[in-house]
Motif scaffolding. Structure first.
Motif, mmCIF file in Angstrom:
data_model
loop_
_atom_site.group_PDB
_atom_site.id
_atom_site.type_symbol
_atom_site.label_atom_id
_atom_site.label_comp_id
_atom_site.label_asym_id
_atom_site.label_seq_id
_atom_site.Cartn_x
_atom_site.Cartn_y
_atom_site.Cartn_z
ATOM 1 N N LEU A 1 -10.593 5.448 -11.317
ATOM 2 C CA LEU A 1 -11.441 4.906 -10.266
ATOM 3 C C LEU A 1 -11.718 3.426 -10.497
ATOM 4 O O LEU A 1 -11.646 2.612 -9.579
ATOM 5 C CB LEU A 1 -12.749 5.696 -10.213
ATOM 6 N N LYS A 2 -12.036 3.050 -11.734
ATOM 7 C CA LYS A 2 -12.343 1.651 -12.043
ATOM 8 C C LYS A 2 -11.110 0.840 -12.412
ATOM 9 O O LYS A 2 -11.153 -0.384 -12.417
ATOM 10 C CB LYS A 2 -13.338 1.597 -13.222
ATOM 11 N N GLY A 3 -10.018 1.515 -12.771
ATOM 12 C CA GLY A 3 -8.805 0.814 -13.141
ATOM 13 C C GLY A 3 -8.789 0.309 -14.564
ATOM 14 O O GLY A 3 -7.991 -0.577 -14.897
ATOM 15 N N THR A 4 -9.604 0.848 -15.443
ATOM 16 C CA THR A 4 -9.653 0.405 -16.834
ATOM 17 C C THR A 4 -8.675 1.214 -17.680
ATOM 18 O O THR A 4 -8.447 2.401 -17.443
ATOM 19 C CB THR A 4 -11.071 0.573 -17.393
ATOM 20 N N GLY A 5 -8.097 0.557 -18.683
ATOM 21 C CA GLY A 5 -7.204 1.225 -19.619
ATOM 22 C C GLY A 5 -5.785 1.414 -19.123
ATOM 23 O O GLY A 5 -4.963 2.000 -19.833
ATOM 24 N N LEU A 6 -5.463 0.935 -17.917
ATOM 25 C CA LEU A 6 -4.121 1.169 -17.358
ATOM 26 C C LEU A 6 -3.066 0.329 -18.069
ATOM 27 O O LEU A 6 -1.957 0.805 -18.319
ATOM 28 C CB LEU A 6 -4.123 0.867 -15.859
ATOM 29 N N ASP A 7 -3.411 -0.923 -18.391
ATOM 30 C CA ASP A 7 -2.437 -1.770 -19.082
ATOM 31 C C ASP A 7 -2.093 -1.206 -20.454
ATOM 32 O O ASP A 7 -0.928 -1.224 -20.873
ATOM 33 C CB ASP A 7 -2.992 -3.189 -19.212
ATOM 34 N N GLU A 8 -3.085 -0.686 -21.144
ATOM 35 C CA GLU A 8 -2.833 -0.096 -22.460
ATOM 36 C C GLU A 8 -1.942 1.140 -22.332
ATOM 37 O O GLU A 8 -1.052 1.371 -23.165
ATOM 38 C CB GLU A 8 -4.163 0.264 -23.122
ATOM 39 N N LEU A 9 -2.170 1.924 -21.260
ATOM 40 C CA LEU A 9 -1.339 3.117 -21.029
ATOM 41 C C LEU A 9 0.112 2.720 -20.780
ATOM 42 O O LEU A 9 1.044 3.344 -21.319
ATOM 43 C CB LEU A 9 -1.895 3.910 -19.842
ATOM 44 N N ILE A 10 0.334 1.667 -20.001
ATOM 45 C CA ILE A 10 1.701 1.225 -19.715
ATOM 46 C C ILE A 10 2.366 0.700 -20.980
ATOM 47 O O ILE A 10 3.567 0.945 -21.228
ATOM 48 C CB ILE A 10 1.682 0.162 -18.605
ATOM 49 N N GLU A 11 1.628 -0.029 -21.797
ATOM 50 C CA GLU A 11 2.197 -0.530 -23.044
ATOM 51 C C GLU A 11 2.632 0.611 -23.962
ATOM 52 O O GLU A 11 3.706 0.558 -24.581
ATOM 53 C CB GLU A 11 1.176 -1.417 -23.751
ATOM 54 N N LYS A 12 1.823 1.641 -24.040
ATOM 55 C CA LYS A 12 2.174 2.766 -24.910
ATOM 56 C C LYS A 12 3.360 3.549 -24.349
ATOM 57 O O LYS A 12 4.175 4.079 -25.107
ATOM 58 C CB LYS A 12 0.956 3.670 -25.099
ATOM 59 N N LEU A 13 3.464 3.599 -23.028
ATOM 60 C CA LEU A 13 4.642 4.246 -22.429
ATOM 61 C C LEU A 13 5.907 3.461 -22.763
ATOM 62 O O LEU A 13 6.943 4.042 -23.132
ATOM 63 C CB LEU A 13 4.477 4.340 -20.905
ATOM 64 N N ALA A 14 5.848 2.130 -22.636
ATOM 65 C CA ALA A 14 7.019 1.311 -22.945
ATOM 66 C C ALA A 14 7.383 1.416 -24.425
ATOM 67 O O ALA A 14 8.571 1.467 -24.782
ATOM 68 C CB ALA A 14 6.739 -0.142 -22.565
ATOM 69 N N LEU A 15 6.359 1.480 -25.284
ATOM 70 C CA LEU A 15 6.628 1.618 -26.720
ATOM 71 C C LEU A 15 7.294 2.953 -27.032
ATOM 72 O O LEU A 15 8.266 3.009 -27.801
ATOM 73 C CB LEU A 15 5.312 1.479 -27.495
ATOM 74 N N GLN A 16 6.789 4.022 -26.432
ATOM 75 C CA GLN A 16 7.372 5.331 -26.657
ATOM 76 C C GLN A 16 8.809 5.400 -26.147
ATOM 77 O O GLN A 16 9.695 5.979 -26.794
ATOM 78 C CB GLN A 16 6.516 6.403 -25.969
#
Length: 844
Positions: free
Chosen positions: A491-506
């Motif tokens: 809803l607030k859009g927080t933590g999305l960049d960190e989620l994308i970074e971890k997806l790219a790392l994985q």
């Protein structure tokens, strides 16, 4: 007059040039509605070249050798000319063309006969000349042999070239020599030549007056001639005549064709006609050969591989034996080399419990609002999207439903994915579908990233979620494990960049690669039947590149890619690995989870699809009881169970699959759901007809009937139920099935008594004296009379008395008299059980 004026053409002098050899005329054709057409008819003349001023030399006709003239062709009877006024312009044009073609063929036939006659005459002349030459040679040899024995005088006399004076001088010389030396004169030989006979002159060929090239042309004279109404030959007959004429001119009939040897692929079982088609032979010839082998078969009969091998060998072809399993495509055996692999985008599946924010999290990543437009606020389809992040990373997302009915969808999403994002609401904790998603991920061997959603709520407790995950062997990095976790808020859009970074790392750790330069392979994520576009499937390409125009087979269906669209609806020409596309051009709606494979030809695609359809039908029809006992047990069990027929139509294949699974779970030992038909697409007339014949209701999930189906449903009073949320559907069907069973009857025992005496009561009835042992006896209740624990009768208490007084209830330890309704079979020592009956609404 000047010199320039002298060079100009005048009325009396024509310009210098070649004479025209083509005279043109026109024939006007008239059609209906006042239409006209002018046809130019040309007449060609033979050009004769010579010196200026000298007349053309015409050859005198040569004497014709007396030979048997060829029989003249009998002219066909001239048909009577129909009334021209009665035929239309089109009929006249067709008649003129038909007559011209027939004239041309008649001229060709006459020319052929004339050439045959000339050829026969030439052959006869050649034979006669050869015979005369042989006779001359024989006469010459005979005269040369006889001249050796003749005298000189005879030789001189017989020689036509010797004169009388020469003969006298020869005699005087001979006498002087004979008188002078006494020797006889030497014999004198004069060379004798065989008389030359005059050779007969070859008969010159008759000059043809008619030009064969003009014999079949339509001229003004022929167009307006009287030979009308003749029957025209068919095009096939004309073609055969031209081929025959061509073969005759080329030196006789063509040689017979050489038999072509073919490589015939023969499966384990094949029909005679199919084998004949593969051998390019006639089916009747194969049946005849089988009759000689003692097999009475027809062209539609199936023969085994050994018999087919005998036929193939007998007809001179080469056989290639294959088994039925060889027809299917084995994708697992086709492994790409390491030098052909390139990096591809990761496929990420979002899983979790219903209402934990999976679609909202995906919307936040994509910048869209899909969740707001879904029925009931829950996802009921698998959605496939491709997202390009701010850092340039391309990610493919699959959004799966979280409802309990969509278990198979979640399992399918876990099997085709690379990374799983497990969404857990921080205010709700681990729920049943969350645990199921964990099990699916473990079964597929897919790495997991935990996204703790709704962290913006005051009651959120992310640490509690991490601790609860330990119960299912999920240890996050903060607690010393290897599973990554992220606190996000969709809803607030927080933590999305960190989620994308971890997806790219994985994804970088996993080294995801595929070969884009090969025939495409993919998996059906979802499939549906669109009203305007036909069968449509969402395909996730696993390897290779899928192009528009490719021929493919998917499950038991085949087709050609007519068009492709991405998740935004844009048209695509090709799709590489890890790219979800919507494909049009299928022959039917495939099953979700089927594999799409691009093949080389339509024949190969149809062959594989037919084989898979046949195997699926065998699997459905061979699920019979293994023995007689099981068969009778199944029949007995079926006889005691009430069947609830239904007809289900949905918008996509995955939803229909989930609905059928949820409906089958409603069945129990008393009532069972029977699905008459299920499919994808709108409700049609055939669906309504089937439902009306069986009395079954039609369930439409996000679909509606067409106008014709609605009209038939109104006429036949067929029930239709429409739903857009799956749990509303299951609740309604469960209520209907419970109503089909009727209310549940519950018996509650109130009291028990023993019969001590039996008294007559009136003319026919009997009264029983009871001692109440347990509970109480009340008037009007249901009662069972038992004798030695065997029920004698089931009745009600119509009268209850104590000491000649009517009472409503008698408790335990007291005696009373009762009058039982509809029974007189009462004996001392019987037991009476009194009970109440309560009806409750049935629930499943």
């Amino acid at each position: 007059m000047s010199d320039n004026d002298a060079d100009k053409p005048t009325l009396t002098r024509k310009p210098l040039g070649l004479k025209r050899t083509v005279e043109a005329g026109q024939v006007q054709q008239q059609f209906s509605h006042g239409r006209k057409n002018t046809v130019v008819v040309e007449v060609k003349r033979r050009r004769i070249l010579g010196k200026p001023g000298e007349e053309a030399v015409t050859e005198a006709p040569a004497p014709v050798v007396e030979a048997a003239p060829p029989p003249k062709p009998v002219a066909p009877p001239k048909p009577t000319r129909p009334a021209v006024a009665a035929e239309t312009a089109q009929e006249r044009q067709a008649r003129l063309l038909r007559e011209a073609e027939e004239m041309r063929m008649t001229a060709l036939e006459e020319a052929r006969r004339r050439e045959e006659g000339e050829r026969a005459a030439a052959n006869e002349d050649e034979r006669r000349r050869a015979a005369e030459a042989a006779e001359a040679r024989a006469a010459e040899a005979a005269e040369a042999a006889s001249s050796a024995a003749e005298t000189p005088a005879e030789v001189v006399r017989d020689t036509p070239e010797t004169t009388a004076e020469e003969a006298a001088d020869a005699g005087a010389d001979a006498g002087g020599r004979e008188a002078g030396n006494g020797f006889p004169p030497p014999r004198r030989f004069t060379p004798v030549e065989a008389p030359k006979r005059p050779e007969p002159k070859a008969a010159p060929r008759e000059k043809r007056v008619e030009n064969r090239r003009q014999s079949g042309k339509l001229t003004v004279t022929r167009a307006l001639g009287d030979d009308e109404g003749a029957r025209a030959r068919s095009l096939a007959a004309l073609k055969r005549a031209r081929e025959k004429e061509h073969r005759r001119q080329m030196g006789g009939s063509s040689a017979p064709r050489e038999k072509q040897v073919r490589d015939v692929v023969v499966p384990e079982a094949i029909t005679v006609q199919e084998l004949a088609n593969r051998m390019a032979e006639k089916g009747a010839d194969l049946v005849k050969a089988l009759f000689k082998l003692g097999m009475m078969v027809t062209v539609n009969q199936t023969i085994d591989q050994d018999t087919a091998e005998l036929l193939v060998t007998e007809f001179g072809h080469n056989i290639t034996r294959v088994s039925e399993s060889d027809i299917d495509i084995d994708s697992d055996a086709d492994i790409d080399g390491d030098d052909t692999l390139e990096t591809r985008a990761p496929v990420v599946t979002i899983m979790g419990h219903v209402d934990h924010g999976k679609t909202s999290l995906l919307d936040a990543l994509r910048g869209t609002h899909v969740a707001s437009g879904e029925a009931g606020g829950i996802t009921q389809h698998i959605g496939a999207y491709q997202v390009k992040t701010k850092g340039g990373h391309i990610l493919t997302f699959l959004d799966t439903p979280g409802h309990a009915a969509f278990t198979e969808m979640r399992a399918r999403g876990a099997n085709i994915t690379d990374i799983v994002i497990l969404v857990v609401a921080a205010d709700d904790g681990l729920m049943p579908q969350t645990i199921e998603a964990i099990n699916h991920s473990k079964a597929a061997g897919v790495p997991m990233i935990v996204a703790i959603n709704k962290c913006d709520k005051p009651e959120a407790n992310p640490q509690k979620i991490r601790e609860r995950l330990l119960e299912h062997e999920i240890v996050v990095e903060q607690m010393g494990g290897d599973v990554q976790d992220v606190e996000v808020s969709a809803l607030k859009g927080t933590g999305l960049d960190e989620l994308i970074e971890k997806l790219a790392l994985q994804a970088e750790i996993m080294e995801l690669r595929a070969n884009p330069s090969r025939a495409a392979e993919g998996t059906v994520v979802e499939a549906k039947l669109d009203k305007g576009r036909g069968p449509v499937a969402t395909i996730l390409v696993r390897r290779g590149t899928l192009n528009v125009g490719d021929i493919f087979v998917v499950g038991a269906e085949s087709g050609r890619v007519r068009a492709m669209h991405d998740s935004q609806g844009k048209s695509l020409k090709s799709a590489g690995p890890s790219m979800p596309v919507e494909v049009l051009g299928l022959g039917g709606v495939p099953q979700a989870g089927d594999t799409l494979t691009v093949v080389e030809s339509e024949a190969r695609a149809r062959e594989v699809a037919a084989y898979r359809a046949e195997q699926a039908m065998l699997k459905r029809t061979t699920s019979a009881p293994t023995n007689i006992d099981n068969m009778f047990s199944a029949l007995a069990a079926k006889a005691n169970v009430i069947e609830f027929p239904l007809l289900v139509k949905g918008d996509v294949q995955g939803s229909v699959e989930a609905i059928l699974s949820a409906l089958h779970k409603l069945s129990n030992d008393e009532i069972k759901v029977r699905i008459l038909h299920s499919g994808v697409g709108a409700i049609t007339e055939s669906d309504v007809t089937l439902a009306a014949a069986t009395g079954a209701p039609i369930i439409g999930f996000n679909v509606r009937p067409n106008a014709k189906a609605r009209e038939i449903a109104n006429q036949r009073k067929t029930r239709m139920k429409y739903f857009d949320v799956i749990y509303h559907l299951t609740e309604d069907i469960a209520r209907e099935m419970a109503g089909e069973l009727g209310p549940e009857v519950i018996e509650t025992v109130v009291g028990r008594a023993e019969v001590r005496e039996v008294f007559p009561a009136g003319k026919r009835d009997k009264a029983a004296g009871l001692l109440v042992l347990e509970g109480a006896i009340r008037k009007g209740l249901h009662a069972r009379l038992t004798r030695e624990d065997v029920i004698v009768s089931k009745t009600t208490i119509s009268s209850l008395r104590r000491f000649k007084d009517d009472v409503a209830e008698v408790r335990a330890g007291l005696e009373c008299g009762v009058l039982l309704a509809d029974t007189n079979d009462i004996k001392p020592g019987d037991n009476l059980e009194v009970f109440e009956v309560e009806e409750r609404a049935r629930t499943l």
